[in-house]
Design a protein around this motif. Sequence first.
Motif: not given
Length: 154
Positions: A77, A99, A128, A134
């Motif tokens: 991430s 994400g 997302p 995320y």
Amino acid sequence: MTDVEQLGRQALAEVRSTVSANRVASLGRELAGAREALRAAGIEADLPAAVDDVPPDRQQAFAHVVREGVTNTIRHSGAGRCAVRLTPMSVEIVDDGVGSPPGTPAGHGISGLTERLAAVGGRVEAGPAPTGGYRLLAEVLPRTAAVRRREPAG
């Protein structure tokens, strides 16, 4: 030679991940491990202090969700913050990282979580987050809803 070394390290990490996934998971231990792993990765952690509200029959499945979600946050991430939220019916992991683009197929870890949660009458959402980053959500549906969803229509 560098490529061979990198492939060897990656293969070892995957074997370790597979072996650890086969152990009985403890939600409390996973949260403690997540706290340390996030700290070591320089990611601010917002984690629950206790798991008392989560029924025992859901704790192992939720432990796997925490492990997968936090691992993905650390590996993929680029996040600065990761939050884990627990309720008796759900666990949610949200980070503020990059994400994945909408429509990206789920990896093996998310697919495995989907199977684990289905086994306890639950479901998984991953993708997302509405505010960026995320979001991984696993929830167990009430028994009546799970039974109702399996009944044929009409």
